[in-house]
Every structure is written in C-alpha cells, then in structure tokens.
Design an enzyme around this catalytic site. Structure first.
Site, PDB file in Angstrom:
ATOM      1  N   ASP A 178      42.427  16.033 -37.341  1.00 54.93           N
ATOM      2  CA  ASP A 178      41.663  17.157 -37.890  1.00 54.93           C
ATOM      3  C   ASP A 178      41.173  16.852 -39.309  1.00 54.93           C
ATOM      4  O   ASP A 178      40.386  17.606 -39.868  1.00 54.93           O
ATOM      5  CB  ASP A 178      42.554  18.422 -37.937  1.00 54.93           C
ATOM      6  CG  ASP A 178      42.101  19.461 -36.918  1.00 54.93           C
ATOM      7  OD1 ASP A 178      40.951  19.369 -36.452  1.00 54.93           O
ATOM      8  OD2 ASP A 178      42.895  20.365 -36.601  1.00 54.93           O
TER       9      ASP A 178
ATOM     10  N   LYS B 255      40.332  22.825 -26.003  1.00 52.94           N
ATOM     11  CA  LYS B 255      40.619  21.457 -26.431  1.00 52.94           C
ATOM     12  C   LYS B 255      41.405  20.720 -25.351  1.00 52.94           C
ATOM     13  O   LYS B 255      41.158  19.550 -25.065  1.00 52.94           O
ATOM     14  CB  LYS B 255      41.403  21.476 -27.757  1.00 52.94           C
ATOM     15  CG  LYS B 255      40.542  21.919 -28.939  1.00 52.94           C
ATOM     16  CD  LYS B 255      41.356  22.280 -30.174  1.00 52.94           C
ATOM     17  CE  LYS B 255      40.463  22.898 -31.237  1.00 52.94           C
ATOM     18  NZ  LYS B 255      41.207  23.422 -32.409  1.00 52.94           N
TER      19      LYS B 255
ATOM     20  N   GLN C 281      47.039  24.111 -34.908  1.00 54.65           N
ATOM     21  CA  GLN C 281      46.049  25.184 -34.797  1.00 54.65           C
ATOM     22  C   GLN C 281      46.277  26.201 -35.911  1.00 54.65           C
ATOM     23  O   GLN C 281      47.360  26.779 -36.022  1.00 54.65           O
ATOM     24  CB  GLN C 281      46.147  25.846 -33.407  1.00 54.65           C
ATOM     25  CG  GLN C 281      45.068  26.876 -33.135  1.00 54.65           C
ATOM     26  CD  GLN C 281      43.659  26.280 -33.083  1.00 54.65           C
ATOM     27  OE1 GLN C 281      43.447  25.197 -32.553  1.00 54.65           O
ATOM     28  NE2 GLN C 281      42.698  26.964 -33.673  1.00 54.65           N
TER      29      GLN C 281
END
Ligand code: NAD
Length: 284
Positions: free
Chosen positions: A119, A52, A96
C-alpha cells in the site's frame, strides 16, 4: 470530451499480471501472496476487502484475510503483522483503514515490513517516493499516473491542482506529479477561495469525499479532470466529487465514477504485490 477509461485499462493490467503469475509459478513453483487485515464490521471496508480478494483470485494470487473484532487490542494486530512479516508465503501486507480509535494506526503501519508494504504507507516508502526513489507507491495515485500515461497525457510543466491532502491520496498524488515535473498546488479543507485555485488547473485531481464539490464555473475550458472521490448519492448510486453532468462538457478528458480511478486502485494493488514477489524471489 474523452473519458479516461479505468475499467478497460485495469482489465488489461490484470491480464498482464495473470500472465506473469503463470510464468513465475512455472519458474519458482510459487505464486504471489497477499495478507489483508480487516478490523470491525464497517460495510464499506468489508466491500473493498472483498473486491481485493476477488481480484487476487482472478489473477491467481494466494490471499488471506485476517478478520478481527472492533475491540481488538493493539498487541493482537501487531502480533499478526509480525507473523505475516515472517511468513515466506506472504509478499504483500495490507491493513484496511480506518482502524478503530483504540489502535495507534501509525505504529501499526510502521510495523509492516517495508518490502511487503504494497500500500506504500510505511514512512520508509513515503520517503523514497518524495525523494524520487523506487519503492512502493500508494495504489490510488499510482493508478492515476498509469491512467494519464495510457492516454499519453504528459504532466510535465502543466499546472496540476490536487484537492485533498490525505496521506493515502492527495500527498502521494502531489509527490508523483512533482516527480514527473508538473507544477503542483495542493488544496484542502482550509484552502481559502478554492475556485481561484481550480480555475488555474490544466489538470485537476480531486480526492475529497464531497459530492458536487467541483462545479462548472470552477474549471477552465479544456481542463483534464481526475475524480478520485467515491460517494454514495441519495439515490444509492456511486458518484465522485465532480458535478459530472455539467462539468464534463468543459473537459478535454475526465474520469467517470464508477469506472475511472476505482478499478485502477485495485489493479495497482495487484501490480505492487507482484513487484514485491519478484523482489522476494529475485525475479526481475
Ligand atoms: P480524507 O478524509 O482522509 O481526506 C480528505 C481530504 O479532503 C483532506 O485533506 C481534507 O482537508 C480535504 N477536504 C475536505 N473537505 C474539503 C473541502 N470542502 N474543500 C477542499 N478540501 C477538502 O479522505 P481520503 O481517504 O483521502 O479519501 C478522499 C476521497 O477519495 C473519498 O471520497 C474516498 O472515498 C476516495 N478514495 C477513492 C479511492 C479510489 O480508489 N478511487 C481510494 C481512496 C480514497
């Protein structure tokens, strides 16, 4: 059989994002900023975060990774999120997952400013998705919809069978398909007679994490398959949840693993972060 090439489409999306970043920088003097929180030493999580970060670099984003030890406290993560929520250089915040067992993940996700929730895991954005309102949509299912769209595959009225019902893959995938007027079935670990359901699929979307879960006799001729699974085979290669070698010949379209949904997920993270930046700067 035609492959749904996520690698090619994600490269196209990256180019568009990079061009928009240049324009935005010219107009406002600033670039999109993404903050990532990475807890512990899990090699898979570290590899995803690294991918990422590299993608952010390629398109000209500012990115920062907050690496934290496995035994970090809830309070320390919460303080970092609050800091990022208030930092004007940060447009998107990504936690994460998974977080270690001592951490209340729900509370952490709920603390992220919904306007920076690139997200799409905050209940506010989950609610907007299920009611069909604009918001941030989880990157993996969003990437699947982009891929289907690129190949002019209209899901309207199609029998779409989603296998896997997690909050980050299966549930938002089903919501997006329903919003696009598909007929949607969701299967999971407790589904009785999986084959009965998969044989009914015009479009089969599998995000489980089990190698060769879907075999040749479980799908009908002409099916479209989206393989979201990422597994490491004994020979070290990355494979999906579908027995590609034997199933692909029955498909009209299928995603390869790697090179299908994976790169689309990263591309959608970039596009969600750009969307957040535009909303923060008032640019459309
Ligand atoms: P998860 O463990 O949270 O959820 C797995 C889901 O699969 C659950 O709903 C469970 O009920 C279901 N399931 C498990 N075994 C099953 C079985 N035998 N039959 C039917 N259903 C079963 O996992 P997740 O985070 O949703 O990830 C799923 C897969 O997708 C993993 O392989 C993961 O690596 C992959 N993934 C890929 C991307 C990408 O970018 N391509 C992104 C996220 C996750």
């Amino acid at each position: 059989m035609q492959l749904l090439d996520g690698k090619a489409l994600s490269a196209k999306i990256e180019t568009n994002v990079a061009n928009e970043v240049k324009i935005l920088k010219g107009k406002t003097g600033s670039v999109p900023g993404l903050a990532v929180i990475l807890v512990g030493q899990d090699p898979a999580s570290a590899a995803y975060v690294n991918m990422k970060k590299k993608a952010c670099d390629r398109v000209g984003f500012y990115s920062v990774t907050h690496e934290m030890p496995q035994d970090i406290s809830q309070e320390a993560i919460e303080n970092t999120i609050k800091m990022m929520n208030n930092n004007p250089n940060i447009d998107g915040i990504l936690i994460q997952l998974p977080l270690p067992p001592q951490i209340d993940t729900t509370k952490i996700l709920e603390l992220v400013d919904p306007g920076k929730d690139v997200d799409g895991f905050h209940p506010y954005n989950v609610g907007r998705l299920t009611t069909g309102l604009d918001g941030f949509v989880p990157c993996t299912p969003l990437g699947v919809m982009e891929l289907l769209n690129e190949y002019n595959i209209d899901v309207k009225g199609k029998n779409c069978v989603v296998i896997g019902a997690s909050n980050i893959v299966g549930k938002p995938m089903a919501a997006l398909l329903l919003n696009a007027n598909a007929t949607v079935e969701i299967c999971h670990i407790f589904t009785d007679d999986l084959k009965k359901h998969t044989l009914n699929a015009d479009i089969l979307l599998v995000g489980v994490g089990v190698i060769n879960l879907i075999k040749e006799d479980m799908v009908k001729d002409g099916v479209i398959i989206i393989d979201i699974g990422i597994n490491r085979a004994n020979n070290g290669r990355l494979v999906g949840d579908v027995d590609f070698e034997n199933v692909a010949k029955k498909c009209s379209y299928i995603t390869p693993v790697p090179g299908g949904v994976g790169p689309m997920t990263i591309a959608m993270l970039l596009s969600n972060t750009l969307k957040a930046t535009k909303s923060h700067t008032g640019e459309k």
